[in-house]
Design an enzyme around this catalytic site. Structure first.
Site, mmCIF file in Angstrom:
data_model
loop_
_atom_site.group_PDB
_atom_site.id
_atom_site.type_symbol
_atom_site.label_atom_id
_atom_site.label_comp_id
_atom_site.label_asym_id
_atom_site.label_seq_id
_atom_site.Cartn_x
_atom_site.Cartn_y
_atom_site.Cartn_z
ATOM 1 N N ALA A 67 -24.270 3.115 8.967
ATOM 2 C CA ALA A 67 -23.668 2.390 10.205
ATOM 3 C C ALA A 67 -23.653 3.302 11.451
ATOM 4 C CB ALA A 67 -22.415 1.821 9.893
ATOM 5 N N ASP A 79 -24.852 4.661 3.487
ATOM 6 C CA ASP A 79 -24.646 3.580 4.218
ATOM 7 C C ASP A 79 -24.377 4.231 5.876
ATOM 8 O OD1 ASP A 79 -22.865 2.057 5.700
ATOM 9 O OD2 ASP A 79 -21.027 1.972 4.352
ATOM 10 N N HIS A 129 -6.846 -7.908 4.395
ATOM 11 C CA HIS A 129 -6.463 -7.522 5.704
ATOM 12 C C HIS A 129 -6.820 -8.479 6.833
ATOM 13 C CE1 HIS A 129 -10.150 -5.635 4.603
ATOM 14 N NE2 HIS A 129 -10.437 -5.493 6.320
ATOM 15 N N PHE A 167 -16.626 2.117 2.392
ATOM 16 C CA PHE A 167 -15.953 1.407 3.431
ATOM 17 C C PHE A 167 -15.404 0.162 2.677
ATOM 18 C CE2 PHE A 167 -16.417 -2.266 6.620
ATOM 19 C CZ PHE A 167 -15.258 -1.756 7.254
ATOM 20 N N ASP A 168 -14.519 -0.635 3.172
ATOM 21 C CA ASP A 168 -14.044 -1.904 2.442
ATOM 22 C C ASP A 168 -14.968 -2.653 1.906
ATOM 23 O OD1 ASP A 168 -14.157 -2.396 5.158
ATOM 24 O OD2 ASP A 168 -12.125 -3.834 5.251
ATOM 25 N N LYS A 173 -23.083 -1.122 14.856
ATOM 26 C CA LYS A 173 -22.302 0.155 15.179
ATOM 27 C C LYS A 173 -23.609 1.057 16.077
ATOM 28 C CE LYS A 173 -19.693 -0.988 11.944
ATOM 29 N NZ LYS A 173 -19.889 -2.232 11.007
ATOM 30 N N TYR A 199 -41.038 -18.012 12.017
ATOM 31 C CA TYR A 199 -40.456 -18.078 11.111
ATOM 32 C C TYR A 199 -40.874 -16.745 10.263
ATOM 33 C CZ TYR A 199 -38.127 -19.544 6.726
ATOM 34 O OH TYR A 199 -37.353 -19.851 5.626
HETATM 35 O O1 PLI Z 1 -19.506 -5.313 9.722
HETATM 36 P P1 PLI Z 1 -20.649 -5.253 8.914
HETATM 37 O O2 PLI Z 1 -20.899 -6.278 7.958
HETATM 38 O O3 PLI Z 1 -21.679 -5.374 9.994
HETATM 39 O O4 PLI Z 1 -20.761 -3.696 8.231
HETATM 40 C C1 PLI Z 1 -20.199 -3.448 7.152
HETATM 41 C C2 PLI Z 1 -20.179 -1.927 7.272
HETATM 42 C C3 PLI Z 1 -20.324 -1.008 6.509
HETATM 43 N N1 PLI Z 1 -20.278 0.300 6.407
HETATM 44 C C4 PLI Z 1 -19.630 0.759 7.298
HETATM 45 C C5 PLI Z 1 -19.423 2.286 7.005
HETATM 46 C C6 PLI Z 1 -18.833 -0.013 8.071
HETATM 47 O O5 PLI Z 1 -17.872 0.535 8.861
HETATM 48 C C7 PLI Z 1 -18.876 -1.539 8.210
HETATM 49 C C8 PLI Z 1 -18.237 -2.178 9.141
HETATM 50 N N2 PLI Z 1 -17.327 -1.693 9.959
HETATM 51 C C9 PLI Z 1 -16.343 -2.375 10.425
HETATM 52 C C10 PLI Z 1 -16.328 -3.808 10.820
HETATM 53 C C11 PLI Z 1 -15.510 -1.570 11.117
HETATM 54 O O6 PLI Z 1 -14.762 -2.354 12.028
HETATM 55 O O7 PLI Z 1 -15.462 -0.209 11.032
#
Ligand code: PLI
Length: 480
Positions: free
Chosen positions: A229, A227, A462, A136-137, A270, A84
């Site tokens: 990713a 951000d 969406h 991002f959304d 990603k 933990y």
């Molecule tokens: O899907 P998450 O919660 O692990 O991450 C959110 C997220 C944050 N920033 C960026 C640039 C993204 O592209 C993102 C998630 N993207 C998705 C799910 C996509 O299909 O692009």
């Protein structure tokens, strides 16, 4: 076409490009009939997120969490420490983050939006503004959920899919400075730079721009958060497109990129090539301590934050692999292979091609459809019906309604994203996708109308929206 050159009187063939891995395990996928697909998409309310994955042949919904882990990542999972508190897996991840990205403080979270939730809880208050390059959304969602405003400062070139610019994810420094001049510093808790910029088409930000943004922000006393990713894909583009980086390793470029950030959020799903996971990394101890409290409330104790020990181990290994040039070259060349095919077929796409996806310009594809009928979504439905290929709309549905006026927001670009999972599909799959989209393109004039909303959620609509054809007679398209 292969090139030939003469070596010691012999003609030697230049070796073609091939993947930097071989395949050890496979997962069968199933084709379906057009009749089945017509039924399934109708049952799904014409929403790609509502489709069952077994009803999809090639799944390009997202590159998030859909990659194939390596044998080394699976091996690392076996060594996971599930304690933990104080697990060795946590320290392994923390060490890797420090080594590759340079941050002293790290908080694991279960995915990227969880990192946003935790960090923004510590950072953002009602009335704040957060500039960035097309957030991002989920990022925008977390900002607006806190009654703050995301301000898009991306360069104008990003919004014309025909313009060639090597770094369409760049921030326009004039737009950014005007935000810094207009709002009091106390109401700008951070600028968020998304690398690569997903919403603009997986477009990279140059090292020069990262530096300039950082310097300008420091002048005004504003914190810079990445951000991150797709930070490794961003580094690949810096290496291959920006002067002075060709001879640097990806890891060297990554290390330099993050010197221009005070902190980062990460969706590890990603570029760290894991199926689940995320983290926050920071330099400031005070902000870390504040965020750690929210991490405990929302995610879990600070040494696991919603992740199991085995997942943290796989993530640490994935960060290392994901920042290797050979892997990135394989990945990004596959995306470009698809882009090139589509271009040859005349399909309008965002150029240059993005890192993780090809973005089809739906307004140029279906110029006769009114924008209120969700043009890119219409295209997504057509592509699914054509060949069982699932893609995703990055357009009006995703842009949601204005939180105050509740009117639809019409983004400058109406895109259909073909996101390529990492290490999953072969170029034969890319050929199928390209041929399917060409078929839709060839019969585009028969697509007479789009879709209307039947039911939608107040935020991030969406994911769950229910649609119906604007005019019944247009669905499903003509022909066998
Ligand atoms: O899907 P998450 O919660 O692990 O991450 C959110 C997220 C944050 N920033 C960026 C640039 C993204 O592209 C993102 C998630 N993207 C998705 C799910 C996509 O299909 O692009």
């Amino acid at each position: 076409m292969y090139r030939y050159y003469v070596k010691s009187q012999k003609i030697t063939m230049e070796l073609p490009f091939s993947e930097s891995y071989k395949i050890k395990m496979v997962e069968p996928i199933r084709k379906s009939t057009k009749e089945e697909r017509r039924r399934w998409i109708k049952e799904a309310g014409y929403n790609m997120f509502n489709l069952k994955s077994e009803h999809v042949f090639i799944d390009l919904l997202t590159d998030s969490g859909t990659g194939a882990m390596s044998d080394r990542q699976w091996a690392a999972m076996m060594m996971g420490d599930e304690s933990y508190a104080g697990a060795t897996s946590f320290y392994n991840l923390k060490r890797t983050v420090k080594k590759l990205l340079g941050f002293e403080y790290m908080l694991p979270t279960h995915q990227g939006r969880a990192a946003e939730n935790v960090l923004f809880s510590a950072l953002i208050s009602e009335g704040d503004v957060i500039p960035g390059n097309t957030h991002f959304d989920t990022t925008k969602g977390h900002i607006e959920f806190r009654k703050a405003t995301a301000i898009d400062c991306t360069i104008d070139e990003a919004f014309d899919t025909t313009v060639q610019h090597p770094f369409k994810g760049n921030i326009d420094l004039n737009k950014l400075e005007s935000v810094y001049l207009k709002y009091p510093k106390a109401h700008i808790p951070a600028i968020i730079v998304t690398v690569t910029c997903n919403s603009a088409g997986g477009q990279p930000v140059s090292m020069e721009n990262l530096r300039e943004v950082y310097e300008l922000s420091k002048k005004y006393g504003i914190r810079v958060i990445f951000d991150s990713a797709r930070f490794a894909e961003n580094a690949y583009f810096i290496k291959t497109r920006e002067e002075g980086y060709a001879h640097k390793s990806i890891k060297e470029i990554v290390a330099k990129m993050f010197t221009y950030a005070d902190g980062m959020t990460m969706s590890s799903k990603k570029d760290a090539i894991v199926n689940m996971g995320g983290f926050i990394a920071l330099r400031e101890e005070a902000l870390y301590k504040k965020a750690a409290q929210f991490n405990i409330i929302f995610e879990g104790y600070i040494t696991y934050g919603g992740m199991s020990g085995r997942d943290m181990n796989a993530l640490a290994q994935g960060l290392d692999e994901g920042t290797e040039f050979d892997y990135l070259e394989t990945r990004i060349k596959q995306v470009a292979y698809l882009g090139q095919k589509l271009k040859e077929y005349g399909v309008p796409v965002q150029e240059p091609f993005g890192g993780h996806a090809i973005f089809v310009d739906a307004k140029r594809f279906l110029p006769h459809l009114p924008e209120g009928q969700f043009v890119a979504q219409t295209l997504a439905v057509e592509l699914y019906l054509e060949a069982g290929v699932r893609s995703v709309e990055i357009g009006t549905l995703l842009a949601d309604r204005d939180p105050i006026t509740r009117e639809n927001r019409y983004p400058k670009l109406e895109l259909l994203r073909l996101a390529i999972p990492r290490r999953v599909y072969t170029n034969n799959h890319m050929d199928v996708i390209a041929a399917a989209l060409k078929n839709v393109y060839d019969r585009r004039e028969e697509i007479k109308s789009g879709y209307k909303i039947i039911d939608e959620a107040p935020i991030l609509r969406h994911f769950t929206v229910q649609l119906a054809p604007s005019h019944e007679e247009t669905i499903g398209l003509l022909g066998p």
